[in-house]
Design an enzyme around this catalytic site. Structure first.
Site, PDB file in Angstrom:
ATOM      1  N   GLU B  78       1.070  -1.283   0.007  1.00 33.46           N
ATOM      2  CA  GLU B  78       0.323  -0.429  -0.365  1.00 33.46           C
ATOM      3  C   GLU B  78       0.826   1.245   0.146  1.00 33.46           C
ATOM      4  OE1 GLU B  78      -0.447  -2.269   2.006  1.00 33.46           O
ATOM      5  OE2 GLU B  78      -2.446  -3.376   1.749  1.00 33.46           O
ATOM      6  N   HIS B 147     -10.026  -4.904  12.076  1.00 29.28           N
ATOM      7  CA  HIS B 147     -10.735  -4.655  10.836  1.00 29.28           C
ATOM      8  C   HIS B 147     -12.539  -4.093  10.838  1.00 29.28           C
ATOM      9  CE1 HIS B 147      -7.825  -7.807   9.638  1.00 29.28           C
ATOM     10  NE2 HIS B 147      -7.991  -7.655   8.217  1.00 29.28           N
TER      11      HIS B 147
HETATM   12  C1  LIG Z   1      -2.129  -4.002   5.104  1.00 27.40           C
HETATM   13  C2  LIG Z   1      -2.942  -5.228   4.623  1.00 27.40           C
HETATM   14  N1  LIG Z   1      -3.374  -5.020   3.993  1.00 27.40           N
HETATM   15  C3  LIG Z   1      -4.377  -5.695   3.487  1.00 27.40           C
HETATM   16  C4  LIG Z   1      -4.469  -6.523   3.715  1.00 27.40           C
HETATM   17  C5  LIG Z   1      -5.974  -7.336   3.379  1.00 27.40           C
HETATM   18  N2  LIG Z   1      -5.862  -8.593   3.496  1.00 27.40           N
HETATM   19  C6  LIG Z   1      -5.996 -10.165   3.912  1.00 27.40           C
HETATM   20  S1  LIG Z   1      -5.273 -11.202   3.921  1.00 27.40           S
HETATM   21  C7  LIG Z   1      -4.852 -10.337   1.909  1.00 27.40           C
HETATM   22  C8  LIG Z   1      -3.975 -12.079   1.168  1.00 27.40           C
HETATM   23  C9  LIG Z   1      -2.989 -12.550   1.900  1.00 27.40           C
HETATM   24  O1  LIG Z   1      -2.340 -13.145   0.781  1.00 27.40           O
HETATM   25  P1  LIG Z   1      -1.355 -14.203   1.308  1.00 27.40           P
HETATM   26  O2  LIG Z   1      -0.032 -13.145   2.374  1.00 27.40           O
HETATM   27  O3  LIG Z   1      -0.652 -15.049   0.461  1.00 27.40           O
HETATM   28  O4  LIG Z   1      -0.965 -14.933   2.369  1.00 27.40           O
HETATM   29  P2  LIG Z   1      -2.423 -16.371   2.774  1.00 27.40           P
HETATM   30  O5  LIG Z   1      -3.917 -15.700   2.518  1.00 27.40           O
HETATM   31  O6  LIG Z   1      -2.504 -16.740   0.789  1.00 27.40           O
HETATM   32  O7  LIG Z   1      -2.889 -17.104   3.216  1.00 27.40           O
HETATM   33  C10 LIG Z   1      -5.369  -9.483   1.939  1.00 27.40           C
HETATM   34  C11 LIG Z   1      -4.566  -8.760   0.602  1.00 27.40           C
HETATM   35  C12 LIG Z   1      -4.467  -6.275   5.654  1.00 27.40           C
HETATM   36  N3  LIG Z   1      -4.943  -7.589   6.135  1.00 27.40           N
HETATM   37  N4  LIG Z   1      -3.325  -6.180   5.102  1.00 27.40           N
END
Ligand SMILES: Cc1ncc(C[n+]2csc(CCOP(=O)(O)OP(=O)(O)O)c2C)c(N)n1
Ligand SMILES: [Mg+2]
Lengths: 326, 354
Positions: B78, B147
């Site tokens: 971000e 959240h």
């Molecule tokens: C700073 C931030 N940006 C966006 C999110 C929203 N978000 C939650 S999980 C996720 C995806 C995470 O992907 P990954 O790190 O590959 O983990 P996975 O879900 O595959 O276990 C996002 C974008 C967040 N929680 N925090």
């Protein structure tokens, strides 16, 4: 190189425990959430990111750890928490928002804390890294042993915190392991669409760390790689980026049908729990009967934890006003 | 006492049968769609926007329609891409960026407040930063402390960025047109509970409205009077406005006439409009699902007092989140939200306290 039977059995048990717990939670999650889906409805409210498919990572890494080691992780914490031995009843109660929960119902599924086993999780992507490095730093200052591990996803690696913290870990040769769970997806975005290199473990060298990539979602290879990383950390050689190929068998969270995941499945994308079960039976580590006995006993244990949580009391509403300051 | 059941969120529509009832989320998306069609400087960036349409559906179908050159999926970086949006805006583009949950501003606050918001000022007006940051706010669904926040004040406190938060579909579309056409950085907040996203349960009826097909603007810096009244003004932000409407119903049954005001534009703030309402009722309750202290609620009350300290017949009241983090567990969470009962008792306090 073959691992001791007791470790292989225990990793299987951990995977089963994690899977059964997630399965029970899934059932509970859908209560009162149909026909109208609402995150907030039912006995198990909120977002829920289960660990279906990623059990080998929790089981393999945590089997190699000592009590003094420390863990932080993210929004998909169940398989790691279960493998670390976070109290299953209290953790269940926390997810159901009960007073008997780990944090009295303040944290919920993404925010699990159990000081007794040096475990915490948080829902802001990659932000567990800094605290984990700080824990390692504190132990170094205190001249105490203990390695800090932070788990994050392949998507989370793209967060600034990753690059900042890895550099500091390398600079200070901290006793640290960054475990990347590479399930190839971040919500609906494939790794190839978000990440400029194929393997994040390749970045380690530039941060003054060791990089290892573990293929195949195999708990035994994960265990062995963790052991090597722990040895380096304990002997003062510094940190490791341990990137582990794994699979997200569910949607991103409950309610995500994951229709965007299409095409051929690779070998590592199969369900790792039955695969490991069959392997232990093939290798003569377990008989079919023993495997079913394990499943029966753990099934009862998990059921008991869920029942405990369902029967537990909700906290007093006024309790919301407590616990802001120490 | 007035018991007039006005429903001004069913706003004036231009023309015959060109309007339909929409949710906030669909209405705001329509404005983005229109602006992208008519202005090639407009593009969209964010996580999971292209294929998926954004976690809250704010970009539904736009990826297919405009292609991956104009609706662009970003990594979870971000600070990087919000900074990029500011730079693209400085070079003449009009980025719309989506940060799904406003809580995540924690990781990119510098790009927001020290760059996007201050560049116009620091450059002595050489660089404009016309961009829109869309984000979801709000609690009430057991998603806990990271959240569920609104963070209205955390954003509105900073000079150089406009902050709006429409509470119905008509306003959402009109204010999104205004936001995209504005030469400044606009933060566009919608409470998840009122936006009409698929995973938040039943729709909030008072958030739906008839929305014209064609483009129109709703100006910033003007309150909206949802319901007229004479005894007490209840000014709200976001979902609290809908709670205030329910509260006004309860108060009406007790013979008390509440005027429900949607602040809807935090920066610029319609101080005149609020003062005008309080001048009529002499009583003020501010309902804001942000933290109690140092917030929009205090700002609104101070604005009235600064103008005329004698305007109040009773001390004004704030109904906000007490200064604690938002808990996960339902009974804990519900006890701290600015829900109807708390707003009603605050209103009664102003009446009894004469
Ligand atoms: C700073 C931030 N940006 C966006 C999110 C929203 N978000 C939650 S999980 C996720 C995806 C995470 O992907 P990954 O790190 O590959 O983990 P996975 O879900 O595959 O276990 C996002 C974008 C967040 N929680 N925090
Ligand atoms: Mg992932």
């Amino acid at each position: 190189m073959s691992l001791p039977t007791s470790i292989r059995r225990s990793m299987f048990e951990t995977m089963v425990r994690s899977r059964f717990w997630d399965d029970r939670l899934t059932t509970q999650y859908w209560i009162d959430k149909t026909p109208v889906f609402a995150f907030g409805a039912g006995p198990l409210p909120g977002e829920l990111h289960t660990s279906h498919g990623q059990e080998p990572v929790g089981a393999g890494v945590c089997a190699a750890l000592s009590d003094e080691d420390m863990i932080t992780t993210g929004h998909r914490p169940h398989h790691i928490a279960v493998a670390r031995g976070v109290d299953l009843r209290e953790m269940s109660a926390e997810l159901f928002g009960k007073k008997a929960g780990l944090s009295g119902g303040r944290g919920g599924h993404m925010h699990l804390y159990d000081k007794r086993v040096n475990f915490s999780s948080s829902g802001i992507i990659a932000e567990g890294l800094g605290p984990a490095a700080g824990m390692a730093f504190a132990r170094k200052m205190q001249k105490k042993s203990g390695v800090a591990l932070s788990f994050l996803g392949d998507g989370a690696v793209n967060q600034g915190a990753f690059h900042e913290v890895m550099n500091i870990v390398g600079l200070h040769k901290l006793p640290f392991i960054c475990v990347i769970e590479d399930n190839k997806w971040a919500v609906t975005t494939h790794k190839s669409m978000s990440t400029a290199c194929e393997r994040n473990s390749d970045r380690a060298e530039n941060y003054g760390m060791t990089g290892e990539f573990v293929e195949g979602n195999d708990p035994e290879l994960i265990y062995l790689a963790t052991q090597r990383a722990l040895e380096r950390a304990r002997s003062g050689e510094g940190g490791t980026i341990l990137e582990i190929e794994t699979v997200r068998l569910s949607g991103h969270f409950m309610g995500d049908p994951a229709g965007y995941i299409t095409g051929e499945k690779s070998d590592y994308q199969v369900d790792p729990v039955p695969v490991y079960r069959a392997r232990l039976i093939d290798d003569g580590i377990l008989t079919e009967q023993e495997a079913s006995d394990i499943e029966r006993v753990i099934g009862a244990e998990v059921d008991e934890a869920i029942t405990f949580a369902l029967d537990a009391d909700y906290p007093d509403a006024n309790d919301a006003l407590n616990c802001t300051f120490a | 006492m007035s018991t007039k059941e006005a429903a001004p969120w069913e706003s004036p529509t231009s023309g015959e049968s060109s309007s339909r009832s929409l949710t906030i989320c669909r209405a705001q998306r329509e404005a983005v769609d229109w602006e992208m069609e008519h202005d090639e400087r407009v593009f969209m960036m964010g996580e999971d926007v292209a294929g998926f349409g954004g976690v809250f559906g704010t970009a539904d179908g736009l990826g297919d329609k405009f292609g991956s050159d104009r609706v662009i999926d970003m990594p979870i970086s971000e600070t990087g891409w919000i900074g990029m949006a500011a730079g693209a805006a400085m070079e003449g583009m009009r980025p719309i960026i989506e940060l799904a949950y406003v809580d995540f501003i924690g990781v990119c606050y510098n790009a927001i407040v020290n760059h996007a918001a201050k560049t116009y000022f620091m450059s002595g007006g050489q660089f404009k930063v016309p961009m829109v940051l869309i984000s979801g706010t709000g609690a009430g669904y057991s998603n806990a402390a990271q959240h569920s926040q609104c963070l209205h004040a955390t954003l509105a406190h900073m000079p150089g960025l406009k902050v709006v938060s429409p509470t119905n579909a008509y306003d959402a579309k009109g204010m999104m047109h205004t936001a995209i056409r504005d030469d400044n950085f606009v933060v566009f907040l919608v409470h998840k509970g009122a936006s009409g996203v698929g995973f938040m349960g039943p729709l909030v009826k008072t958030s739906l409205s008839d929305v014209p097909q064609e483009d129109y603007t709703v100006p910033f810096g003007k309150i909206k009077v949802y319901r007229e009244g004479t005894d007490v003004t209840i000014a709200g932000v976001g979902l609290a406005v809908h709670q205030a409407l329910q509260s006004a119903d309860s108060l009406a049954k007790m013979g008390i006439s509440a005027e429900v005001v949607d602040i809807r534009s935090l920066v610029p703030l319609d101080r005149e409009g609020i003062i005008e309402s309080v001048a009529k009722t002499g009583r003020l309750v501010v309902a804001d699902e942000d933290y109690h202290s140092y917030g929009v609620s205090g700002e609104v009350i101070a604005s009235v007092i600064e103008r005329d300290a004698t305007i109040f017949k009773a001390p004004p009241q704030r109904v906000c989140i007490p200064d604690v983090s938002i808990p996960f567990s339902r009974p804990l969470e519900y006890s701290i939200l600015p829900l109807e009962e708390r707003i009603t008792s605050a209103a009664l306090k102003t009446i009894e306290n004469v």
